[in-house]
Design a protein around this motif. Sequence first.
Motif, PDB file in Angstrom:
ATOM      1  N   LYS A   1       0.914  -1.269   0.142  1.00 27.18           N
ATOM      2  CA  LYS A   1       0.048   0.096  -0.009  1.00 27.18           C
ATOM      3  C   LYS A   1       0.910   1.241   0.032  1.00 27.18           C
ATOM      4  N   GLY A   2       0.173   2.457   0.013  1.00 25.11           N
ATOM      5  CA  GLY A   2       0.996   3.533  -0.156  1.00 25.11           C
ATOM      6  C   GLY A   2       1.850   3.720  -1.574  1.00 25.11           C
ATOM      7  N   TYR A   3       2.491   5.030  -1.355  1.00 25.90           N
ATOM      8  CA  TYR A   3       3.522   5.003  -2.615  1.00 25.90           C
ATOM      9  C   TYR A   3       4.636   5.999  -2.010  1.00 25.90           C
ATOM     10  N   ALA A   4       5.936   5.857  -2.767  1.00 27.56           N
ATOM     11  CA  ALA A   4       7.053   6.746  -2.642  1.00 27.56           C
ATOM     12  C   ALA A   4       7.231   7.075  -4.296  1.00 27.56           C
ATOM     13  N   ALA A   5       7.417   8.621  -4.322  1.00 24.26           N
ATOM     14  CA  ALA A   5       7.645   8.850  -5.640  1.00 24.26           C
ATOM     15  C   ALA A   5       8.780   8.081  -6.394  1.00 24.26           C
ATOM     16  N   GLY A   6       8.576   7.680  -7.556  1.00 26.22           N
ATOM     17  CA  GLY A   6       9.650   6.991  -8.576  1.00 26.22           C
ATOM     18  C   GLY A   6       9.710   5.621  -8.168  1.00 26.22           C
ATOM     19  N   ILE A   7       8.958   5.190  -7.212  1.00 28.78           N
ATOM     20  CA  ILE A   7       9.085   3.303  -6.688  1.00 28.78           C
ATOM     21  C   ILE A   7       8.495   2.778  -7.953  1.00 28.78           C
ATOM     22  N   GLY A   8       7.419   3.151  -8.724  1.00 30.30           N
ATOM     23  CA  GLY A   8       6.759   2.261  -9.653  1.00 30.30           C
ATOM     24  C   GLY A   8       7.848   2.069 -10.537  1.00 30.30           C
ATOM     25  N   MET A   9       8.627   3.036 -11.202  1.00 30.64           N
ATOM     26  CA  MET A   9       9.597   2.693 -11.958  1.00 30.64           C
ATOM     27  C   MET A   9      10.791   1.797 -11.821  1.00 30.64           C
ATOM     28  N   THR A  10      11.245   1.969 -10.235  1.00 27.49           N
ATOM     29  CA  THR A  10      11.985   1.113  -9.937  1.00 27.49           C
ATOM     30  C   THR A  10      11.589  -0.423  -9.856  1.00 27.49           C
ATOM     31  N   ILE A  11      10.424  -0.632  -9.616  1.00 25.93           N
ATOM     32  CA  ILE A  11       9.835  -1.943  -9.701  1.00 25.93           C
ATOM     33  C   ILE A  11       9.843  -2.468 -10.981  1.00 25.93           C
ATOM     34  N   GLY A  12       9.377  -1.308 -11.964  1.00 26.47           N
ATOM     35  CA  GLY A  12       9.224  -1.879 -13.232  1.00 26.47           C
ATOM     36  C   GLY A  12      10.596  -2.344 -14.103  1.00 26.47           C
TER      37      GLY A  12
END
Lengths: 371, 465
Positions: B437-448
């Motif tokens: 849950k939640g979010y930290a800026a830019g982490i979606g791209m790291t995961i990707g």
Amino acid sequence: MHATNTLAEADRLMTLCNSCRYCEGLCAVFPAMEMRREFLDGDLNYLANLCHSCGACYHDCQFSPPHEFNMNVPKVMAQVRAESYAAYAWPSAFAPMFEKNGLKISLIAALSVAVFIAGFVAWHDPAALFGQHAGNFYRLMPHNTMVVIFGAAFLYAIIAMIMGIRNFWKNIGEPASTLTQGGSLWQAMKDASTLRYLDGGGVGCMNDSERPTDNRRRYHHFTFYGFMLCFASTSIATLYHYVLGKQAPYAWYDLPVLLGTIGGIGLIIGPIGLLMAKRERDPMLVDESRKGMDVAFLVMLLATSATGLALLVLRDTSAMGLLLSAHLGVVFALFVSMPYGKFVHGIYRFLALVRYAKEKRMIESGEAGTA
Amino acid sequence: MVDFSKRYDVLVIGGGNAALCAAISAAREGASVLVLEAAPKFYRGGNTRHTRNMRCAHDAATDTLSGPYSEEEFFDDLLRVTGGNTNEDLARMMIHESKDMLDWIVQQGVRFQPSLGGTLSLGRTNSFFLGGGRAMLNALYLTAEDLGVAIAYEAEVIGLDVENGMFLGAKVKRPEGETYVRAGALVTASGGFEANKEWLEESWGPAAKNFLIRGTRFNRGTVLKMLGAAGVDQIGDPTQCHAVAIDARAPEYDGGIITRLDCVVFGVVVNKHCERFYDEGEDVWPKRYAIWGRLVAGQPDQIAYIIFDASSLELFMPSCFPPIKADSIRELAGKLELDADALEKTLGEFNAAVKPGTFDHTQLDDCRTQGLAIEKTHWARKIEKAPFYAYPVRPGITFTYLGVRVNHQSRMMMADGKPSANMFAAGEIMAGNVLGKGYAAGIGMTIGSVFGRIAGREAATNARN
């Protein structure tokens, strides 16, 4: 609120860009934009002339067409730029020269060539036009006459362009004192002479697709430096004539001929390359209504170098008379049409770079309001 | 032209950062790769189109990063935003791998720049893409093309053949008609289901109709659903999505970054009945922007209005639409079609409750209200200086949390606990493994990027054996 619909569209785009800012590393336009929160006509004209039309922001934009936000910064900036050239033209009665510019420039060129041919014929026995003069141009036209005609044409062009510069500087609202800042001028010279902002932020410009290439910058260098070498050739020849008393024609290894030849070759390769790049350009980025102006200028440059080189090669033959008429006619047309064609892009862009050099220092020192 | 009759080593479903990293990494391992992107070329890349940075650990400052960001600090940040809802092993592995990603992604043609104007708070931790997310995507696509990766646009996967956890082939819908593709291994990097309003309605009810989708309309979760049906173990709360409050005038899809509003802390937020419903000054904006989507979603008709005055107008980043402006609160209410008496009453009570303080928008200041049912605990200033301004806001959905479970190889885990024979996942479709849950800026791209690279490599190896 804005003088034209194009400026209103540019305002819309800059307002949207300013709320995104993803492109700020691509060129000078976006950092300059970020210093502002509202965009007056002068601001937009400044930004448009700062834009080198590399196309990167179009391909990098998540909102470019077919997105409904319809963001096409390079094209709209090209339109604003073209409108600004007309708005700054001096005398203002000549502003319509920028409409159907390609056609008008070709008419001026054709007329100039015709006048030189007719002049030579009228001055001399018509046979002199086709005679062999061993490369001595002054048999057809005395040096002093040539200087008076071309000096006047050149002087006119210079005055008209200085008046244009005044109009531009007033319109963007920059104090005159900026033009005396050595640092800003030097920075702008470096940025202009390397076409720093025609590289899409480092990889090259995006002309026909999102695959970057450095072709436009390369060909522009051929064109610009070719032009400068030709200019240097003429200047040195003038010094030869008046200071050293050394009269043309000069041998092939003499400085004016060498510089002119190298410059002329650059001025053949460059415009051809730029014309080809223009043909390949993604139609989405092209301001169709002003394409004639761009093409006319390139063709004029090409005609200048082509006739000049032909004259050099064939100066000992009976073709010299006609070639000299053609070359002088084209150069004359180039001079008188300079303030009313694509040539002015270099001047306004350089000035925009001077202002940006100053603003960049403000950004870097934290003086600027970054909204 | 893409050859659909050929049997590829690796089939990648999706066209964003994770998909392209997987395709590139598989191709670099020598695999033949086909990428199926459901969107047309312009809209390729899903949410990646709208991103601008990625969060990677690094030991020292670089040209574009202002200081070090250790693995430990990254992990602490992740724990904080997820409230511990993360798979620690996977998360630590991803964070470790993220260090090398800064170099690897640059080798794939992506370029970085220092943090953007207005985002200084991320300058140390996050690497910003020069030209933004679409520029990043363009670079990845060019690299993939150069490596011989076959890419088909408007190619939507409408069926998956999976037998006992083994992928056999996919049915694909294209403008030319339906076709069937076989491959030795599968990487799904097809995002979440945020653009699938029917699915959102299952959790949110009719309120979902009023949600705006910040990314493309192509993130419909079709493949995610098919994987569930094929026996892949699911992870993440199916009812949750990441939502922020964005300009209500934004288009229904794809409004992206420019519809965001950073002015909540400077004013008050009221619902359609002109009532405040949450402390606007609870914490600094970067720590609170992600709760406002959910807050607005809970209000009648899923609409709210941020109201502020002339003194705050230039304190925040501009956004795409100008604020609605009026010379009086009464006039503003008229323009917003709100009850003028009610709005005047709410603002009157608010102004009366504002205590004296020293306003400082850069930190938690001492400007607060006292005596209201819902206090504003920082940056509370009287809203009294005309002209008055308002932004209407609605919930803007960024992404969903439901996904498939994976292991360290980015290999999908089946519901029976066994690893899949040849199916891998990367990006938003498996983000729930590390970001519960939640979010930290830019982490979606790291995961990707990290899981995409691993998935591509493992899929290539898998296909070879």
